[in-house]
Design a protein around this motif. Sequence first.
Motif, mmCIF file in Angstrom:
data_model
loop_
_atom_site.group_PDB
_atom_site.id
_atom_site.type_symbol
_atom_site.label_atom_id
_atom_site.label_comp_id
_atom_site.label_asym_id
_atom_site.label_seq_id
_atom_site.Cartn_x
_atom_site.Cartn_y
_atom_site.Cartn_z
ATOM 1 N N MET A 71 0.842 -1.194 0.000
ATOM 2 C CA MET A 71 0.000 0.000 0.000
ATOM 3 C C MET A 71 0.882 1.250 0.000
ATOM 4 N N VAL A 72 0.516 2.196 -0.846
ATOM 5 C CA VAL A 72 1.373 3.358 -1.054
ATOM 6 C C VAL A 72 1.369 4.265 0.165
ATOM 7 N N GLY A 73 0.198 4.383 0.823
ATOM 8 C CA GLY A 73 0.063 5.323 1.932
ATOM 9 C C GLY A 73 0.993 5.029 3.085
ATOM 10 N N SER A 74 1.102 3.737 3.440
ATOM 11 C CA SER A 74 1.929 3.416 4.611
ATOM 12 C C SER A 74 3.408 3.657 4.333
ATOM 13 N N VAL A 75 3.835 3.365 3.091
ATOM 14 C CA VAL A 75 5.230 3.645 2.731
ATOM 15 C C VAL A 75 5.503 5.148 2.801
ATOM 16 N N LEU A 76 4.514 5.934 2.326
ATOM 17 C CA LEU A 76 4.670 7.398 2.356
ATOM 18 C C LEU A 76 4.744 7.909 3.792
ATOM 19 N N VAL A 77 3.886 7.343 4.662
ATOM 20 C CA VAL A 77 3.909 7.759 6.072
ATOM 21 C C VAL A 77 5.253 7.429 6.706
ATOM 22 N N ALA A 78 5.769 6.220 6.429
ATOM 23 C CA ALA A 78 7.059 5.823 7.014
ATOM 24 C C ALA A 78 8.172 6.724 6.516
ATOM 25 N N ALA A 79 8.128 7.086 5.209
ATOM 26 C CA ALA A 79 9.182 7.948 4.667
ATOM 27 C C ALA A 79 9.138 9.332 5.307
ATOM 28 N N PHE A 80 7.928 9.885 5.464
ATOM 29 C CA PHE A 80 7.837 11.231 6.052
ATOM 30 C C PHE A 80 8.250 11.224 7.514
ATOM 31 N N VAL A 81 7.862 10.164 8.265
ATOM 32 C CA VAL A 81 8.268 10.095 9.675
ATOM 33 C C VAL A 81 9.784 9.966 9.783
ATOM 34 N N ALA A 82 10.394 9.158 8.888
ATOM 35 C CA ALA A 82 11.847 8.993 8.930
ATOM 36 C C ALA A 82 12.546 10.309 8.608
ATOM 37 N N GLY A 83 12.024 11.052 7.615
ATOM 38 C CA GLY A 83 12.616 12.344 7.295
ATOM 39 C C GLY A 83 12.495 13.327 8.441
ATOM 40 N N GLY A 84 11.339 13.360 9.090
ATOM 41 C CA GLY A 84 11.149 14.255 10.224
ATOM 42 C C GLY A 84 12.075 13.918 11.369
ATOM 43 N N LEU A 85 12.236 12.620 11.652
ATOM 44 C CA LEU A 85 13.142 12.200 12.718
ATOM 45 C C LEU A 85 14.576 12.583 12.390
ATOM 46 N N PHE A 86 14.952 12.435 11.098
ATOM 47 C CA PHE A 86 16.323 12.785 10.703
ATOM 48 C C PHE A 86 16.596 14.256 10.958
ATOM 49 N N PHE A 87 15.654 15.132 10.548
ATOM 50 C CA PHE A 87 15.934 16.557 10.714
ATOM 51 C C PHE A 87 15.848 16.978 12.170
ATOM 52 N N ALA A 88 14.990 16.325 12.982
ATOM 53 C CA ALA A 88 14.984 16.623 14.417
ATOM 54 C C ALA A 88 16.310 16.210 15.045
ATOM 55 N N PHE A 89 16.867 15.089 14.582
ATOM 56 C CA PHE A 89 18.166 14.649 15.094
ATOM 57 C C PHE A 89 19.265 15.630 14.695
ATOM 58 N N VAL A 90 19.185 16.136 13.443
ATOM 59 C CA VAL A 90 20.172 17.133 12.998
ATOM 60 C C VAL A 90 20.102 18.373 13.877
ATOM 61 N N SER A 91 18.884 18.814 14.222
ATOM 62 C CA SER A 91 18.775 20.010 15.054
ATOM 63 C C SER A 91 19.308 19.750 16.455
ATOM 64 N N ALA A 92 19.117 18.521 16.983
ATOM 65 C CA ALA A 92 19.658 18.221 18.315
ATOM 66 C C ALA A 92 21.182 18.215 18.290
ATOM 67 N N VAL A 93 21.768 17.640 17.232
ATOM 68 C CA VAL A 93 23.232 17.630 17.114
ATOM 69 C C VAL A 93 23.759 19.059 17.002
ATOM 70 N N GLY A 94 23.052 19.898 16.222
ATOM 71 C CA GLY A 94 23.467 21.282 16.085
ATOM 72 C C GLY A 94 23.398 22.026 17.400
ATOM 73 N N LEU A 95 22.336 21.777 18.177
ATOM 74 C CA LEU A 95 22.216 22.458 19.468
ATOM 75 C C LEU A 95 23.320 22.048 20.422
ATOM 76 N N TYR A 96 23.842 20.826 20.291
ATOM 77 C CA TYR A 96 24.898 20.411 21.198
ATOM 78 C C TYR A 96 26.281 20.811 20.725
ATOM 79 N N ARG A 97 26.532 20.783 19.406
ATOM 80 C CA ARG A 97 27.902 20.870 18.931
ATOM 81 C C ARG A 97 28.315 22.252 18.450
ATOM 82 N N LEU A 98 27.354 23.135 18.131
ATOM 83 C CA LEU A 98 27.755 24.434 17.582
ATOM 84 C C LEU A 98 28.235 25.369 18.684
ATOM 85 N N PRO A 99 29.111 26.330 18.354
ATOM 86 C CA PRO A 99 29.872 27.008 19.401
ATOM 87 C C PRO A 99 29.139 28.086 20.185
#
Lengths: 101, 93
Positions: free
Chosen positions: A1-29
Amino acid sequence: MVGSVLVAAFVAGGLFFAFVSAVGLYRLPDLYTRAHAASKSDTLGAVLSLTAVAVAFGVDVATLKVAMLAIFMLITSPTAAHAIARAAHEQDIEPWTRGEN
Amino acid sequence: MIQGPVSTVLVAGALGFVTISIALLGRVLVGPTMQDRVIALNVVGSNVVVVIALLAAAMDRPAFLDVALVYALLNFLMSIAISKFTVERGGVL
């Protein structure tokens, strides 16, 4: 089913960018670079995850609410970061620079 | 309306967002300036909004979306109020 694959892709993308923002908040000077990381990548992560929620709800009244929530976060999250950074600037907090130049 | 695997994916995403938010609480605690803490708290608050929306879809309860909307509004007001208050020292609020 196309919908569930789309939902999983969007959730994975959102998690990736939230993780990027957490890394930035910890590592930037300093405060301004952290505000930059937090405002942009966290907004993108939130909007991607809310798109996943909208796809999961399908055609419904709830989808309209999710769209309104996404637009609201798209506007207010960078605005809040800008207000905080300007407050820091008016308190004479110096930006970080690389060495003396 | 919402199938089993999709619900599992949404709950897993919500768990990931909760983990990232708990990790960010370290920046809220150690942040050298007041504005660092406020920015980290703002990110945690928007993550909480996303978690509420994901759980609303996973448990198929659209009423939770109203909670998420009110939380997003309060999160924005918190950031604006604290930034105004730290600048003006009680001049605005």
